[in-house]
Design a protein around this motif. Structure first.
Motif, PDB file in Angstrom:
ATOM      1  N   LEU A  86      51.849  51.499  71.152  1.00 21.09           N
ATOM      2  CA  LEU A  86      53.238  51.864  71.406  1.00 21.09           C
ATOM      3  C   LEU A  86      53.430  53.373  71.339  1.00 21.09           C
ATOM      4  O   LEU A  86      54.186  53.957  72.126  1.00 21.09           O
ATOM      5  N   GLY A  87      52.725  54.000  70.388  1.00 25.00           N
ATOM      6  CA  GLY A  87      52.807  55.454  70.229  1.00 25.00           C
ATOM      7  C   GLY A  87      52.300  56.190  71.453  1.00 25.00           C
ATOM      8  O   GLY A  87      52.884  57.192  71.879  1.00 25.00           O
ATOM      9  N   ASN A  88      51.202  55.698  72.028  1.00 24.26           N
ATOM     10  CA  ASN A  88      50.654  56.312  73.251  1.00 24.26           C
ATOM     11  C   ASN A  88      51.657  56.217  74.395  1.00 24.26           C
ATOM     12  O   ASN A  88      51.869  57.175  75.136  1.00 24.26           O
ATOM     13  N   ALA A  89      52.292  55.053  74.517  1.00 25.88           N
ATOM     14  CA  ALA A  89      53.279  54.853  75.589  1.00 25.88           C
ATOM     15  C   ALA A  89      54.557  55.646  75.312  1.00 25.88           C
ATOM     16  O   ALA A  89      55.194  56.148  76.239  1.00 25.88           O
ATOM     17  N   LYS A  90      54.911  55.783  74.015  1.00 22.40           N
ATOM     18  CA  LYS A  90      56.135  56.488  73.637  1.00 22.40           C
ATOM     19  C   LYS A  90      56.136  57.922  74.143  1.00 22.40           C
ATOM     20  O   LYS A  90      57.143  58.436  74.646  1.00 22.40           O
ATOM     21  N   GLY A  91      54.985  58.592  74.016  1.00 26.66           N
ATOM     22  CA  GLY A  91      54.881  59.979  74.480  1.00 26.66           C
ATOM     23  C   GLY A  91      55.224  60.103  75.948  1.00 26.66           C
ATOM     24  O   GLY A  91      55.987  60.991  76.352  1.00 26.66           O
ATOM     25  N   ALA A  92      54.676  59.186  76.752  1.00 27.35           N
ATOM     26  CA  ALA A  92      54.927  59.215  78.202  1.00 27.35           C
ATOM     27  C   ALA A  92      56.396  58.940  78.506  1.00 27.35           C
ATOM     28  O   ALA A  92      57.010  59.607  79.353  1.00 27.35           O
ATOM     29  N   VAL A  93      56.995  57.965  77.801  1.00 19.73           N
ATOM     30  CA  VAL A  93      58.413  57.630  78.009  1.00 19.73           C
ATOM     31  C   VAL A  93      59.298  58.817  77.614  1.00 19.73           C
ATOM     32  O   VAL A  93      60.243  59.170  78.330  1.00 19.73           O
TER      33      VAL A  93
END
Length: 310
Positions: free
Chosen positions: A264-271
């Motif tokens: 989720l953290g990896n995706a959060k950065g992109a979002v």
């Protein structure tokens, strides 16, 4: 009945994840909004507000609402270790907030994605813990991507970049140090109790630093509050969200897993990058996007390699 329960559990976890995204990205964007768009150039004071909210809300959540069992400090040495962690934690948050004054959120997140590189470095230097060579190899694109993104960042600011790198390194250092200082079973605290003790220590550390480094903060904030009627409310909401982000980190990990939080953290950065570009309209280049993409791919590969060669 079991189907209904599983549906309720799925709905609960989905809601947790939505709130987790909202609080983590929300506090980041509000920090940027306050520090760049309102003339509120006091990152140390803002961090102190965050820590004050964390101290008060942690106490209410643990002592009154009993979200988690209350864990007492058992020795003076344990308190000293927690204080050391708190100072490092302060450094990471202050550095991150200072960087947001000078850098776009998109570039701030690209630099922040190098946390695994610094974690691996400090783990080796402090504990001599070694990973498989393939795992270390995955860190090459993590660093390379940020170097590329730096070259392609139209709003690059050296001081902001140094603060962001320092904040990222301090965050990684704190996670490694926490594993070393609170390694014994009797002294280990869950993240919510650790925040309960670290927050007031952080306020005590940040108060004199604020008075020395940002002596006119009260006068300027009072003046700005007359010009921007919602400034005080924004600071309060921002501070509460800072606690909410920590609480939801804990709850998501407890109801899913640490691996889920990492993904989720990896995706959060992109979002966060996409939303920040839409809100703040900061210019981005193909080179910058390519660099950030390489970094995120490296982080994902590093997490996978670390899991496989554990």
């Amino acid at each position: 009945m079991s189907t209904t329960q599983s549906e309720k559990q799925a709905l609960f976890i989905t809601s947790l994840i939505i709130f987790w995204y909202s609080s983590n990205i929300g506090v980041l964007l509000l920090n940027k909004l306050l520090l760049s768009n309102y003339g509120f150039s006091f990152p140390i004071f803002l961090t102190m507000c965050h820590m004050s909210a964390c101290a008060v809300l942690s106490y209410v959540s643990i002592v009154f609402l009993k979200i988690v069992p209350y864990q007492r400090i058992k020795s003076r040495s344990q308190l000293l270790r927690i204080s050391t962690l708190s100072i490092v934690f302060c450094g990471s948050v202050v550095g991150g907030n200072i960087s947001l004054r000078y850098l776009p959120v998109s570039f701030n997140q690209a630099v922040g994605a190098t946390t695994p590189f610094f974690t691996a470095l400090f783990a080796y230097l402090i504990t001599m813990k070694r990973e498989a060579w393939l795992t270390y190899g995955c860190l090459v694109p993590v660093v390379t991507g940020v170097v590329i993104a730096s070259g392609g960042e139209p709003n690059f600011h050296l001081y902001g970049f140094i603060m962001c790198i320092g904040a990222t390194a301090a965050r990684a250092f704190k996670s490694v140090l926490q594993g070393v200082l609170l390694s014994s079973e009797g002294e280990r605290l869950n993240s919510m109790n650790l925040l309960l003790y670290m927050s007031p220590i952080a306020v005590l550390v940040l108060l004199p630093v604020t008075l020395v480094m940002e002596p006119n903060v009260i006068d300027v904030t009072a003046t700005l509050a007359t010009e921007h009627r919602y400034l005080g409310l924004l600071i309060l909401v921002n501070s509460a969200m800072a606690y909410g982000a920590n609480l939801l980190n804990f709850l998501v990990t407890r109801h899913t897993s640490a691996l889920t939080l990492q993904v989720l953290g990896n995706a959060k950065g992109a979002v966060a990058v996409v939303i920040s570009i839409l809100i703040f309209r900061n210019p981005v280049t193909f080179i910058g996007i390519a660099g950030y993409t390489i970094t995120v791919m490296g982080v994902v590969a590093y997490g996978e390699a670390k899991r496989r060669y554990k």
